[in-house]
Design an enzyme around this catalytic site. Sequence first.
Site, PDB file in Angstrom:
ATOM      1  N   CYS A 109       0.838  -1.199   0.000  1.00  0.00           N
ATOM      2  CA  CYS A 109       0.000   0.000   0.000  1.00  0.00           C
ATOM      3  C   CYS A 109       0.877   1.254   0.000  1.00  0.00           C
ATOM      4  CB  CYS A 109      -0.918  -0.002   1.213  1.00  0.00           C
ATOM      5  SG  CYS A 109      -2.017   1.438   1.264  1.00  0.00           S
TER       6      CYS A 109
ATOM      7  N   LYS B 245       1.876  -9.656   0.536  1.00  0.00           N
ATOM      8  CA  LYS B 245       1.450  -8.994  -0.704  1.00  0.00           C
ATOM      9  C   LYS B 245       2.376  -7.803  -0.916  1.00  0.00           C
ATOM     10  CE  LYS B 245      -2.499  -7.237  -3.293  1.00  0.00           C
ATOM     11  NZ  LYS B 245      -2.097  -5.868  -3.667  1.00  0.00           N
TER      12      LYS B 245
END
Length: 330
Positions: A100, A139
């Site tokens: 992110c 991720k």
Amino acid sequence: MKNKSTACNASRLSVAPMMDWTDRHCRTFHRLMSHHALLYTEMVTAPALVRGGARHLLTFSNQEHPVAVQLGGSDPVELAEATKMCCDEGYDEVNLNVGCPSDRVQSGAFGAILMRDPDLVARCVSAMRAVSSVDVTVKCRIGVDDQVAEDILPDFLTKMQSAGVTRLTIHARKAWLQGLSPKENRDIPPLDYDLVHAMKRAFPDLHLSINGGIATEEAMLEQLDVMDGVMVGRAAYYQPYDILGNADALIYGDTRTPLSRAEIVFAMQEYIERHLSGGGKLGQVTRHMLGLFAGQPGARRWRRILSEGAPREGADFALVHEALKAVEAV
């Protein structure tokens, strides 16, 4: 102890963790379309759980399985404590966010900025794995800013593998931490599928999923010819039935007849009524259902009736039924 293969098998197709989108209402809706796809929570920060006492953020229902929780953080001790909470709640996987790019996430020294410090990420996942009864996954991006992705990504994966991680999802774009908004970071940096495919060839023992720009069944199947799994984000939200409606047959070999769009509407009735009886608002659920008829005749009527009517006082499932009838009348 939960079977660690549960989420691994499911991750042939997963719906990406998306802030403000993949909440428990969204996941309940998506589960009606696919019995098998792996669903992710929104990112939950370890500090919120450990220091803020926000354990309510982990609430989910048994109907959502298989479901993974995504954690944000950069302190190994704190992430380990948060991981224990997630395991106690019954999640099928705990995922660490290393992708992110938002300013808020950067200020907390986690998310994509961690691509600059793979040794710290390795310490984090080692601590998480030491206390976890389920798979701990990562991720990530292919890199950030002026990093040379071809150089840093293999090093990152090597360190994750050495720390015991066996499954990762790679968003096939760089993240630019300065100068691009989170929204722009989802579109402007070019996709590099070839590099992610090369990582699968270089790391055959890792279970690697690919994420970024995948928006059709055909694109999913094309990626699955090369990769172990595919993660779909915005397309699964805006056109959920196109992505999930036939996924069980196409990807998992499930021969059960999938629910039609109309059947999904009625299957949501009990959930909506239970939510309303608990003091919830209709729009908290129906905002995730707006894309159900995407690309179909009557889709605009469906969206308009729900968008305009759900905020009104006393709005209930009758409004959803009215929207369905408007679609069927086209």
